[in-house]
Design a protein around this motif. Structure first.
Motif, PDB file in Angstrom:
ATOM      1  N   THR A  26      -5.134  13.274   5.374  1.00  0.00           N
ATOM      2  CA  THR A  26      -4.641  11.942   5.009  1.00  0.00           C
ATOM      3  C   THR A  26      -5.498  11.353   3.894  1.00  0.00           C
ATOM      4  O   THR A  26      -4.983  10.783   2.935  1.00  0.00           O
ATOM      5  CB  THR A  26      -4.668  11.012   6.236  1.00  0.00           C
ATOM      6  OG1 THR A  26      -3.883  11.590   7.266  1.00  0.00           O
ATOM      7  CG2 THR A  26      -4.123   9.638   5.903  1.00  0.00           C
ATOM      8  N   ALA A  30      -4.455  10.408   0.015  1.00  0.00           N
ATOM      9  CA  ALA A  30      -4.669   9.042  -0.473  1.00  0.00           C
ATOM     10  C   ALA A  30      -5.508   9.065  -1.738  1.00  0.00           C
ATOM     11  O   ALA A  30      -5.271   8.313  -2.675  1.00  0.00           O
ATOM     12  CB  ALA A  30      -5.350   8.209   0.611  1.00  0.00           C
ATOM     13  N   GLN A  87      -4.393   2.786  -1.002  1.00  0.00           N
ATOM     14  CA  GLN A  87      -3.558   3.949  -0.673  1.00  0.00           C
ATOM     15  C   GLN A  87      -3.712   4.435   0.759  1.00  0.00           C
ATOM     16  O   GLN A  87      -3.058   5.392   1.161  1.00  0.00           O
ATOM     17  CB  GLN A  87      -3.900   5.119  -1.623  1.00  0.00           C
ATOM     18  CG  GLN A  87      -3.725   4.796  -3.099  1.00  0.00           C
ATOM     19  CD  GLN A  87      -2.290   4.509  -3.471  1.00  0.00           C
ATOM     20  OE1 GLN A  87      -1.355   4.887  -2.769  1.00  0.00           O
ATOM     21  NE2 GLN A  87      -2.114   3.811  -4.582  1.00  0.00           N
ATOM     22  N   PRO A  89      -3.172   4.377   4.712  1.00  0.00           N
ATOM     23  CA  PRO A  89      -2.207   3.784   5.633  1.00  0.00           C
ATOM     24  C   PRO A  89      -2.859   2.739   6.522  1.00  0.00           C
ATOM     25  O   PRO A  89      -4.089   2.742   6.704  1.00  0.00           O
ATOM     26  CB  PRO A  89      -1.715   4.955   6.478  1.00  0.00           C
ATOM     27  CG  PRO A  89      -2.493   6.131   6.087  1.00  0.00           C
ATOM     28  CD  PRO A  89      -3.370   5.804   4.944  1.00  0.00           C
TER      29      PRO A  89
ATOM     30  N   GLU B  23       3.499   6.245   9.260  1.00  0.00           N
ATOM     31  CA  GLU B  23       3.141   7.153   8.175  1.00  0.00           C
ATOM     32  C   GLU B  23       3.289   6.464   6.821  1.00  0.00           C
ATOM     33  O   GLU B  23       4.049   5.526   6.680  1.00  0.00           O
ATOM     34  CB  GLU B  23       4.048   8.397   8.184  1.00  0.00           C
ATOM     35  CG  GLU B  23       4.128   9.151   9.502  1.00  0.00           C
ATOM     36  CD  GLU B  23       5.354   8.775  10.307  1.00  0.00           C
ATOM     37  OE1 GLU B  23       5.703   7.583  10.361  1.00  0.00           O
ATOM     38  OE2 GLU B  23       5.989   9.683  10.883  1.00  0.00           O
ATOM     39  N   TRP B  24       2.553   6.964   5.825  1.00  0.00           N
ATOM     40  CA  TRP B  24       2.650   6.417   4.464  1.00  0.00           C
ATOM     41  C   TRP B  24       4.096   6.564   3.979  1.00  0.00           C
ATOM     42  O   TRP B  24       4.680   7.615   4.110  1.00  0.00           O
ATOM     43  CB  TRP B  24       1.696   7.191   3.542  1.00  0.00           C
ATOM     44  CG  TRP B  24       1.580   6.552   2.192  1.00  0.00           C
ATOM     45  CD1 TRP B  24       2.193   6.930   1.040  1.00  0.00           C
ATOM     46  CD2 TRP B  24       0.809   5.389   1.868  1.00  0.00           C
ATOM     47  NE1 TRP B  24       1.857   6.085   0.029  1.00  0.00           N
ATOM     48  CE2 TRP B  24       1.007   5.131   0.494  1.00  0.00           C
ATOM     49  CE3 TRP B  24      -0.029   4.541   2.606  1.00  0.00           C
ATOM     50  CZ2 TRP B  24       0.399   4.058  -0.159  1.00  0.00           C
ATOM     51  CZ3 TRP B  24      -0.637   3.482   1.950  1.00  0.00           C
ATOM     52  CH2 TRP B  24      -0.419   3.241   0.586  1.00  0.00           C
ATOM     53  N   ASN B  25       4.649   5.529   3.427  1.00  0.00           N
ATOM     54  CA  ASN B  25       6.034   5.455   2.940  1.00  0.00           C
ATOM     55  C   ASN B  25       7.093   5.334   4.037  1.00  0.00           C
ATOM     56  O   ASN B  25       8.297   5.351   3.751  1.00  0.00           O
ATOM     57  CB  ASN B  25       6.412   6.628   2.011  1.00  0.00           C
ATOM     58  CG  ASN B  25       5.703   6.555   0.673  1.00  0.00           C
ATOM     59  OD1 ASN B  25       5.397   5.464   0.191  1.00  0.00           O
ATOM     60  ND2 ASN B  25       5.422   7.695   0.092  1.00  0.00           N
ATOM     61  N   THR B 303       3.186  10.090  -3.204  1.00  0.00           N
ATOM     62  CA  THR B 303       2.852  10.734  -1.937  1.00  0.00           C
ATOM     63  C   THR B 303       1.451  11.338  -1.913  1.00  0.00           C
ATOM     64  O   THR B 303       0.829  11.401  -0.871  1.00  0.00           O
ATOM     65  CB  THR B 303       3.833  11.881  -1.611  1.00  0.00           C
ATOM     66  OG1 THR B 303       3.739  12.873  -2.647  1.00  0.00           O
ATOM     67  CG2 THR B 303       5.254  11.378  -1.509  1.00  0.00           C
TER      68      THR B 303
END
Lengths: 236, 613
Positions: A26, A30, A87, A89, B23-25, B303
């Motif tokens: 992750t 990022a 960036q 989460p 989750e991201w996005n 992403t």
């Protein structure tokens, strides 16, 4: 000379179930989104040069997670955290960042960890004096329990790995423990093992409802320091 | 107040991050601020579902609408399902953790026949009645789409409606009608009547089937002349102009295909006779290299993914491949993003291309000759020669590769034991090719994997009239092949033929088989494609109890006169064309690809893509 940056980051409720390896991935993604000039290894399978200190069990939150990132181009720690925080989460956040001066691997130097463990005691424990049960436990000269290692299950004495234990009693059924335990590659006591052993050796049947790591420490010249700065936190 | 999952439950299950979202996005909206709540349901685990490109497209497309909130639902793993049932927690969507029984739509994607029991299980877990006739106005509308929807009949009594073909436009049209219906408080039936005439919509309840005494279909008709007698699939004519997400969800946990997928074109010109996708996705429509490069850059930015892949049915047929790969390598390499190229045809293989693709990280190579002899390859119209294959692997070995996977099928029409043994002969020739490669060029440690699956005839292919080999026959062939594969460099994997029997039954199933599906689920069948959960004996019991025989669906040869359960669907390619291809197969006669010569398959009716270029 190219530098590395050491950060302290938060691992909050929303991300506590991510495994250690997934957490590293992750961060890697990022970092790519943030265009941070991180260094890569050479060879067939280049990977980002970063080291994460002491993995946490899944389900545990922490405000004292540390990681080192090697850079390809020097940027200030402020620039680094600002760009990365945009960036990351929700649940992950860089709290502090410093330029790293020593070359020591963060995994190797960590010696202690502090935790806040929230326990729930069932009705069955009514009438038992929680404080005295805990006191009796930590005042024992030795506490033998079974720990599963690579070679199989073996007996170990966890008493020397308990450096401090403060009990905060909310009511008869809810207790918080503030623990300072050995951590790292030489000796490592997980709070879950502390609690299960406590239950074994005492009259308590405590259930863990939450674990939060509050600090990681290195020992330098017999003093306890946070890995991120030379500030003296407290002497042992 | 419905119960939701909590920390205690999450701590007790495998891979808890499957259920926590964030989750991201991933899209966060306030459910109170939208008119439509759509649950996109993928009937398999998180790791499988999150790899599916279709869901990525439709999830982000629907969420572009201000009036809609689309959330994801995957099949909870067995341990989580048990906890949910024990604690009275109904199936919930990932983003809000809200129970999906309160949503407007449950949309299932039909990727694989053996995922159908999971659909039934998810409906039950959601507290939604399985059969559409049993659902009330307060229950969500259940719809479905995807490749298996081209034969929708096994799910005809479960889904309220199906969307045929590509979903980008049709799903918005359906949502537009729905918002209007919701405002005036239309009933479900009124809504369905309002969408039935949108091209591509199939409402099974509006049609009736009659059977002959031998079990074949006697007649299939709409219940009223206002309903279309044939439903034509939807296609997107201009892919460059249609929606493609510039942001996709980045999962925390490992998933099967953990990378950016760039869809370079749809359809296929080759016409391999066993391949349903090649026929149902016609005509071929490409995205331009410029558009793709633009998308690639945006996706990497949004992403941070470390790998990007080009997906299509036959990547080496993409006309702009050289330009695109050059472009991508120059932009991706400095960002340390690897380009991977699955799906390459053997005869267009080039070392240069593979070198480029694997520049950053080197993986294994996969080829799909499908059949062991030239005769059989010609029968299936896979115009690839032994020379092509050996040239390709030699080129690969010279370039330093030493890992090769070869895919084949067992049970193809007209197959003999000689053809089966031909697979072994090919494998051995590939070993020889490696041995002939100079030691300083070839990679160390040769390993060749030969994998055979059992041929399952599919709807809308020239082989839709063919029987599947019986399990006994397939096992005999697997054994024969294994006996011939003696090389220590070759590993042989084969697919379970029991599962293939059921897959073939549902692929060409009618409405009656839907009852078998529910019965099998009642007996505990789910996650059928996961070996450890597959309960073959329960499936056979289910068939028996419903008075049906899987052999009727799988192992029976059909006559050209038979009415198929999917004949009311129009995919462009005509039944007549498929019949002709079927006859050519028996003569081992090749059909060239569309770019060489138009054979008049029928896809030109859409007036798009390669047919008009």
């Amino acid at each position: 000379m190219l530098s590395s940056i050491r950060v302290r980051y938060l691992r909050g409720d929303k991300v506590k179930y991510i495994s250690h390896l997934d957490l590293m991935k992750t961060f890697e993604r990022a970092i790519r989104r943030a265009h941070i000039p991180i260094a890569y290894s050479q060879g067939f399978n280049p990977h980002t040069l970063m080291v994460f200190g002491l993995p946490l069990s899944v389900g545990v939150t922490s405000e004292a997670e540390y990681a080192d990132f090697q850079l390809n181009v020097n940027i200030s720690p402020e620039e680094f955290s600002e760009a990365l925080n945009k960036q990351l989460p929700s649940g992950l956040q860089i709290l502090e960042a410093k330029v790293l001066t020593s070359r020591e691997n963060i995994m190797k130097i960590i010696a202690l960890a502090s935790y806040e463990v929230v326990l729930k005691l069932p009705d069955r424990d009514e009438g038992i004096d929680i404080q005295s049960e805990i006191d009796a436990f930590i005042n024992s000269t030795e506490i033998i329990t079974q720990k599963e290692g690579k070679a199989g299950i073996k007996n170990i004495d966890i008493r020397p790995m308990i450096k401090a234990c403060e009990t905060v009693i909310a009511d008869e059924w809810n207790v918080s423990l503030r623990l300072l335990l050995s951590a790292g590659s030489e000796a490592n006591l997980k709070p879950e093992l502390f609690v299960s052993t406590l239950n074994d050796k005492s009259e308590l049947c405590a259930k863990i409802t939450g674990i939060h790591r509050t600090g990681l420490y290195v020992i330098r010249n017999e003093k306890m320091l946070r890995p991120i700065d030379e500030e003296i936190v407290m002497s042992t | 107040m419905t119960k939701k999952i909590n920390d205690e439950i999450l701590q007790s299950v495998e891979k808890p991050s499957r259920y926590t979202g964030n989750e991201w996005n991933s899209v966060v909206k306030n459910p109170d601020e939208v008119d439509i709540r759509f649950a996109f349901c993928f009937p398999d685990s998180y790791e499988i579902g999150m790899s599916h490109l279709g869901m990525k497209i439709l999830y982000h497309l629907l969420n572009e609408r201000k009036d809609t909130y689309c959330e994801r639902v995957f099949a909870p793993w067995v341990d989580m399902e048990q906890k949910m049932r024990d604690n009275g927690i109904p199936l919930f969507a990932l983003e809000t953790q809200d129970p999906i029984k309160d949503f407007d739509f449950l949309g299932f994607t039909l990727q694989y026949e053996m995922s159908y029991t999971n659909i039934v299980n998810m409906l039950d877990l959601a507290d939604v009645p399985i059969y559409s006739a049993m659902r009330k106005e307060s229950d969500p509308i259940v719809c479905a789409g995807g490749p298996c929807a081209y034969n929708p009949e096994p799910l005809a009594e479960i889904a309220d409606f199906f969307m045929m073909g590509e979903g980008e436009d049709i799903i918005n049209e359906v949502m537009d009608v729905y918002t209007k219906c919701k405002k005036v408080k239309d009933t479900k039936e009124a809504f369905l009547k309002k969408i039935v005439n949108i091209e591509g919509i199939y409402v099974p309840a509006f049609y009736e089937v009659q059977y002959n005494s031998d079990g074949t279909i006697k007649a299939f008709n709409p219940k009223s002349p206002e309903y279309p007698s044939k439903i034509r699939k939807r296609i997107i004519k201009e892919l460059d102009k249609t929606f493609f997400p510039e942001k996709i969800i980045v999962p925390f946990t490992g998933i099967v295909h953990d990378r950016i997928m760039l869809e370079i074109f749809r359809g296929c010109t080759r016409g391999c006779r066993f391949c349903q996708a090649g026929f149902v996705y016609r005509p071929v429509r490409e995205r331009s290299p410029e558009k793709l490069s633009e998308l690639a850059n945006k996706l990497v930015q949004n992403t941070g993914y470390e790998e990007i892949s080009l997906t299509s049915l036959s990547t080496s047929d993409y006309t702009g491949l050289a330009e695109l790969t050059d472009n991508l390598i120059s932009t991706m390499e400095p960002q340390k993003v690897n380009l991977s190229l699955p799906s390459l045809r053997i005869d267009s293989f080039s070392l240069d291309l593979m070198e480029k693709a694997q520049k950053v990280r080197k993986g294994g190579l996969t080829f799909a000759p499908e059949a062991g002899t030239q005769r059989l390859r010609d029968v299936i119209n896979k115009g690839v020669t032994e020379e092509d294959l050996l040239n390709s692997v030699s080129t690969a070995f010279n370039g330093g590769w030493s890992g090769v996977k070869l895919y084949f099928m067992l049970g193809l029409p007209t197959e003999t034991l000689e053809d089966v043994e031909g697979i072994a002969a090919l494998g051995n020739k590939v070993v020889d090719a490696y041995m002939r490669t100079p030691k300083d060029k070839r990679g160390k440690g040769l390993n060749i994997t030969i994998s055979t699956s059992s041929f399952s005839p599919k709807a809308f292919t020239p082989f839709q009239w063919e029987p599947q080999d019986t399990i006994g026959k397939l096992r005999e062939k697997q054994k024969a092949l294994k006996a011939k594969l003696n090389s220590r460099y070759i590993t042989y994997n084969w697919h379970d033929s029991e599962l293939s029997l059921l897959e073939a039954a549902f692929a060409r199933g009618d409405r009656r088989i839907g009852k078998v599906l529910v019965r099998a689920w009642e007996k505990g069948c789910k996650f059928d494609s996961w070996g450890e959960h597959f309960k073959y004996d329960k499936w056979l019991e289910a068939f028996k109890e419903c008075g049906l025989d899987p052999a009727f669906y799988s192992n029976r040869k059909r006559s050209y006169e038979e009415i198929f359960p999917w004949d009311h669907i129009d995919v462009g390619v005509s039944k007549k064309y498929l019949m002709n291809e079927n006859q050519k197969a028996y003569r081992a006669e090749l059909t060239p690809n569309c770019r060489v010569n138009c054979e008049g398959c029928g896809a030109a009716v859409f007036e798009g893509g390669i047919c008009v270029e």
